[in-house]
Design a protein around this motif. Structure first.
Motif, short mmCIF file in Angstrom:
data_model
loop_
_atom_site.label_atom_id
_atom_site.label_comp_id
_atom_site.label_asym_id
_atom_site.label_seq_id
_atom_site.Cartn_x
_atom_site.Cartn_y
_atom_site.Cartn_z
N SER A 285 0.60 -1.00 0.04
CA SER A 285 -0.10 -0.05 0.04
C SER A 285 0.85 1.19 0.06
CB SER A 285 -0.73 -0.19 1.32
OG SER A 285 -1.69 1.28 1.34
N GLY B 107 -1.98 0.78 -6.75
CA GLY B 107 -3.23 1.85 -6.64
C GLY B 107 -4.43 1.04 -7.12
N HIS B 108 -4.50 0.43 -8.10
CA HIS B 108 -5.61 -0.32 -8.46
C HIS B 108 -5.88 -1.63 -7.89
CE1 HIS B 108 -5.94 2.54 -11.84
NE2 HIS B 108 -4.86 2.31 -12.02
N THR B 109 -5.02 -2.45 -7.53
CA THR B 109 -5.27 -3.63 -6.92
C THR B 109 -5.65 -3.69 -5.37
OG1 THR B 109 -3.40 -4.28 -8.46
CG2 THR B 109 -3.80 -5.98 -6.90
N ALA C 26 -7.78 -2.03 -3.82
CA ALA C 26 -9.08 -2.09 -3.57
C ALA C 26 -9.59 -3.30 -3.43
CB ALA C 26 -9.84 -0.95 -4.48
N LEU C 27 -9.02 -4.19 -4.50
CA LEU C 27 -9.55 -5.53 -4.54
C LEU C 27 -9.06 -6.47 -3.51
CD1 LEU C 27 -8.55 -6.23 -8.46
CD2 LEU C 27 -10.71 -5.92 -7.53
N ASN D 229 -1.23 -11.63 -7.28
CA ASN D 229 -2.09 -12.21 -8.07
C ASN D 229 -2.67 -13.68 -7.86
OD1 ASN D 229 -3.67 -11.83 -11.02
ND2 ASN D 229 -2.10 -13.82 -11.19
#
Length: 279
Positions: free
Chosen positions: A224, A230-232, A234-235, A272
């Motif tokens: 973080s 930045g996109h991942t 939230a997932l 991932n």
């Protein structure tokens, strides 16, 4: 210095805050500026304590704003009056960085360690700063006396919900000379005997849990605070940031046995893989 008396902090041992003569101070800063300095980090823990002085210093830098200027200040998080907000709004994005010591959002814990903080106002100010292009570095401490895992999770989740760019997760340390030691018996506080004297366990957080929290803090930095996900992020965090990230942290350690020296491409692949396992 610092006028507050937070029991975990060495600054609480000072008798007072000692101000410098502002004009003389700014003349010295101007000398550095004229010689090319553009990055200034103020180590004062309470930069916004006396707002008139704060405004004078900010005005000095506002008159000298250029593309390279970067200013770092430590602020009291619940003290952001209207004149200070107006001064902050004048600065372009990327110039101001504020470090705000939240430490805990549990009012009972705050009272126990002699920390005065208006929690609703703190969250309101953090959100306002986030919306006005200030880079925020907020601090949380794990292991304060009387704060269990549920309370830690609640505070963490509230900060994550604000979308702050950096949340520094720290393990409580018993710095020599601080009054924090008075809680040792009541809360069964057990500290490492060697510097930095970090907490190993207490009556609310056993040794295994403290180790998990320490690893989580390290992985949070990698994932973080690094800004690389930045996109991942939230997932990873949806719908319950603390539980989800703690789950990822436990999985990363069981898979790699490492908290350091994880090559970046490998870290991408590991996250991932975990997300796919989570569905």
């Amino acid at each position: 210095g610092c006028p507050f008396r937070c029991e975990f902090c060495l600054s609480a041992l000072d008798k007072s805050s000692w101000p410098f003569e502002t004009d003389r101070f700014l003349a010295a800063i101007d000398g550095l500026y004229q010689r090319g300095a553009r990055r200034f980090k103020f180590v004062d823990r309470t930069f916004n304590l006396k707002v008139a002085t704060t405004l004078q210093i900010l005005e000095f830098f506002y008159q000298r704003v250029d593309a390279a200027l970067h200013l770092h200040f430590e602020l009291v998080p619940d003290h952001l009056p209207a004149p200070l907000k107006q001064a902050i709004m004048r600065f372009p994005a990327g110039v101001l960085q504020f470090e705000l010591g939240v430490q805990s959002l549990n009012s009972a814990v705050q009272e126990r360690i002699d920390r005065r903080q208006d929690n609703p106002k703190t969250l309101e100010n953090l959100l306002w700063l986030q919306q006005h292009r200030v880079h925020i570095h907020a601090d949380l401490i794990f292991g304060l006396p009387g704060e269990g895992l549920d309370s830690i999770a609640d505070g963490f989740n509230q900060l994550v919900a604000l979308g702050l760019p950096e949340i520094q997760l720290g393990i409580l340390k018993r710095l020599r000379g601080t009054t924090l030691a008075r809680h040792s018996d009541e809360f069964q506080m057990r500290y490492h005997p060697l510097p930095p004297y970090n907490l190993l366990a207490n009556c609310d957080l056993d040794f295994v849990t403290m180790q998990r929290l320490g690893r989580m803090a390290r992985y949070w930095d990698l994932i973080s605070n690094s800004g690389r996900f930045g996109h991942t992020l939230a997932l990873i965090c949806d719908p319950s940031p603390f539980q989800r990230f703690m789950g990822l942290s436990d999985w990363l350690f069981s898979t790699t046995g490492q908290t350091h020296k994880i090559e970046l491409r490998r870290l991408f692949a590991l996250i991932n893989e975990w997300l796919i396992e989570q569905g």
